[in-house]
Design a protein around this motif. Structure first.
Motif, PDB file in Angstrom:
ATOM      1  N   ALA A  90       0.815  -1.221   0.000  1.00 41.59           N
ATOM      2  CA  ALA A  90       0.000   0.000   0.000  1.00 41.59           C
ATOM      3  C   ALA A  90       0.846   1.267   0.000  1.00 41.59           C
ATOM      4  O   ALA A  90       0.589   2.202  -0.748  1.00 41.59           O
ATOM      5  N   GLY A  91       1.858   1.334   0.824  1.00 38.02           N
ATOM      6  CA  GLY A  91       2.656   2.546   0.914  1.00 38.02           C
ATOM      7  C   GLY A  91       3.569   2.785  -0.262  1.00 38.02           C
ATOM      8  O   GLY A  91       4.060   3.899  -0.454  1.00 38.02           O
ATOM      9  N   LEU A  92       3.801   1.758  -1.073  1.00 34.24           N
ATOM     10  CA  LEU A  92       4.723   1.882  -2.200  1.00 34.24           C
ATOM     11  C   LEU A  92       4.020   2.137  -3.528  1.00 34.24           C
ATOM     12  O   LEU A  92       4.685   2.399  -4.530  1.00 34.24           O
ATOM     13  N   GLN A  93       2.710   2.058  -3.555  1.00 35.65           N
ATOM     14  CA  GLN A  93       1.990   2.261  -4.812  1.00 35.65           C
ATOM     15  C   GLN A  93       2.295   3.601  -5.469  1.00 35.65           C
ATOM     16  O   GLN A  93       2.553   3.650  -6.682  1.00 35.65           O
ATOM     17  N   PRO A  94       2.310   4.717  -4.735  1.00 33.27           N
ATOM     18  CA  PRO A  94       2.636   5.990  -5.388  1.00 33.27           C
ATOM     19  C   PRO A  94       4.038   6.008  -5.998  1.00 33.27           C
ATOM     20  O   PRO A  94       4.240   6.594  -7.068  1.00 33.27           O
ATOM     21  N   VAL A  95       4.977   5.364  -5.315  1.00 32.78           N
ATOM     22  CA  VAL A  95       6.344   5.321  -5.842  1.00 32.78           C
ATOM     23  C   VAL A  95       6.385   4.554  -7.153  1.00 32.78           C
ATOM     24  O   VAL A  95       7.045   4.973  -8.124  1.00 32.78           O
ATOM     25  N   LEU A  96       5.677   3.442  -7.205  1.00 37.14           N
ATOM     26  CA  LEU A  96       5.686   2.617  -8.413  1.00 37.14           C
ATOM     27  C   LEU A  96       4.896   3.257  -9.551  1.00 37.14           C
ATOM     28  O   LEU A  96       5.245   3.092 -10.717  1.00 37.14           O
ATOM     29  N   VAL A  97       3.841   4.005  -9.233  1.00 34.29           N
ATOM     30  CA  VAL A  97       3.140   4.760 -10.280  1.00 34.29           C
ATOM     31  C   VAL A  97       4.084   5.802 -10.864  1.00 34.29           C
ATOM     32  O   VAL A  97       4.137   6.002 -12.086  1.00 34.29           O
ATOM     33  N   GLY A  98       4.853   6.454 -10.002  1.00 35.07           N
ATOM     34  CA  GLY A  98       5.857   7.392 -10.499  1.00 35.07           C
ATOM     35  C   GLY A  98       6.892   6.703 -11.368  1.00 35.07           C
ATOM     36  O   GLY A  98       7.347   7.257 -12.385  1.00 35.07           O
ATOM     37  N   ALA A  99       7.263   5.474 -10.988  1.00 35.06           N
ATOM     38  CA  ALA A  99       8.227   4.720 -11.787  1.00 35.06           C
ATOM     39  C   ALA A  99       7.659   4.387 -13.162  1.00 35.06           C
ATOM     40  O   ALA A  99       8.391   4.380 -14.165  1.00 35.06           O
ATOM     41  N   VAL A 100       6.364   4.120 -13.235  1.00 42.30           N
ATOM     42  CA  VAL A 100       5.722   3.865 -14.532  1.00 42.30           C
ATOM     43  C   VAL A 100       5.818   5.102 -15.414  1.00 42.30           C
ATOM     44  O   VAL A 100       6.149   5.020 -16.601  1.00 42.30           O
ATOM     45  N   VAL A 101       5.519   6.271 -14.830  1.00 41.92           N
ATOM     46  CA  VAL A 101       5.627   7.524 -15.592  1.00 41.92           C
ATOM     47  C   VAL A 101       7.060   7.740 -16.056  1.00 41.92           C
ATOM     48  O   VAL A 101       7.311   8.180 -17.184  1.00 41.92           O
ATOM     49  N   LEU A 102       8.010   7.407 -15.197  1.00 43.66           N
ATOM     50  CA  LEU A 102       9.424   7.566 -15.550  1.00 43.66           C
ATOM     51  C   LEU A 102       9.800   6.695 -16.744  1.00 43.66           C
ATOM     52  O   LEU A 102      10.423   7.169 -17.705  1.00 43.66           O
ATOM     53  N   VAL A 103       9.425   5.426 -16.706  1.00 38.22           N
ATOM     54  CA  VAL A 103       9.837   4.524 -17.780  1.00 38.22           C
ATOM     55  C   VAL A 103       9.126   4.866 -19.088  1.00 38.22           C
ATOM     56  O   VAL A 103       9.699   4.721 -20.177  1.00 38.22           O
ATOM     57  N   ILE A 104       7.898   5.363 -19.015  1.00 32.60           N
ATOM     58  CA  ILE A 104       7.220   5.798 -20.236  1.00 32.60           C
ATOM     59  C   ILE A 104       7.927   7.020 -20.814  1.00 32.60           C
ATOM     60  O   ILE A 104       8.126   7.120 -22.032  1.00 32.60           O
TER      61      ILE A 104
END
Length: 302
Positions: A181-195
């Protein structure tokens, strides 16, 4: 102070959610467009393309942290639209979410323009242009590369936003491998980064109608003029329409290839219970309880 703050407490859940969406998008665009402004006006001496990718990625992460507990942190009309199609968000709230998402992006663009006013004026020589070697409109909104055709741009936005939506749905799918739960925002940011790293050169990876139209409206009234709607062969509508289409495509892909094939919850529970029973039987067979010595058995396995 607490008594004073209580007087400003909003009772309406819809109003609270809209304000959360507005602030979340504001944070996302403040850091994202701020990074573009720094790289552009410094002529790459204070950052490079990767700086922009990181700015939008971390801006997204903190925007999600800001609003997630109140509104679910959609921060994107295309995401809100997809969740409405899935039945996970009320259609009646969609217009309000979209309006406040656009408002947050508009205000963030205004903040960046104010913060970088002197730098933009110095860099551009006082001429606010949309195209050319000293163009500054691209600080705020996306524009296509010179080589990009209209259909190529549409495809670019559909693919990028579909990839974003697939990853978002996967991160939140409790029956798949959801992120903590606490890491979801970080991983969403990582998705934006890789795109951004892999799909950003064609047109700046808008992925988000509010992220583009809010700042574009600001530049229209702040001195760049109607050229912001004419540039790129009338590009402005592509980040609005193609991103929504891409989000729906990504949603359909994830639903058809992953989520619809999850076992029913009842079947999962039954399967889990059967698995536990099987494990218990195996444990008994491998490690039977020792018998009383007088039974003539020592309880060991031959």
């Amino acid at each position: 102070m607490e008594r004073l703050l209580n007087k400003f407490r909003i009772r309406s859940s819809l109003a609270r959610e809209c304000l959360a969406e507005c602030l979340g998008v504001y944070i996302m665009i403040l850091f994202g467009c701020g990074s573009v402004a720094q790289v552009t006006t410094s002529e790459n001496s204070n950052g490079h393309y990767l700086s922009i990718n990181l700015g939008f990625a971390l801006g997204t992460t903190f925007g999600v942290y800001v609003s997630r507990g109140v509104s679910g942190a959609h921060l994107n009309p295309a995401v809100s639209l997809s969740l409405c199609f899935l039945g996970r968000h009320p259609w009646t709230r969609l217009p309000f979410y979209v309006l406040f998402q656009i408002l947050g992006a508009f205000m963030a663009a205004a903040t960046v323009a104010l913060q970088y006013y002197d730098a933009i004026q110095f860099y551009s020589g006082g001429h606010l242009t949309v195209s050319g070697p000293k163009a500054t409109a691209g600080i705020f909104s996306t524009y296509p590369a010179d080589y990009l055709s209209l259909w190529g741009g549409i495809m670019d936005q559909v693919v990028g936003t579909a990839a974003l939506m697939v990853c978002i749905l996967a991160l939140g799918d409790s029956r798949n491998s959801p992120a903590p739960a606490g890491l979801q925002p970080v991983l969403v940011g990582a998705v934006v980064l890789v795109i951004g790293v892999s799909m950003g050169s064609n047109s700046g990876y808008a992925l988000n109608p509010a992220r583009d139209i809010g700042p574009r409206l600001f530049t229209y009234i702040a001195g760049w003029g109607d050229e912001v709607f004419k540039a790129g062969r009338g590009w402005w509508w592509v980040p609005l329409v193609a991103t929504c289409a891409g989000a729906l495509v990504g949603t359909l892909i994830y639903e058809l290839l992953i989520e619809v094939h999850h076992p029913e919850k009842g079947l999962i529970s039954e399967s889990s219970a059967q698995g536990q029973a099987t494990e218990s039987r195996q444990a008994v067979e491998l490690h039977p309880e020792k018998k009383d010595p007088k039974d003539g058995l020592d309880g060991t396995i031959m």
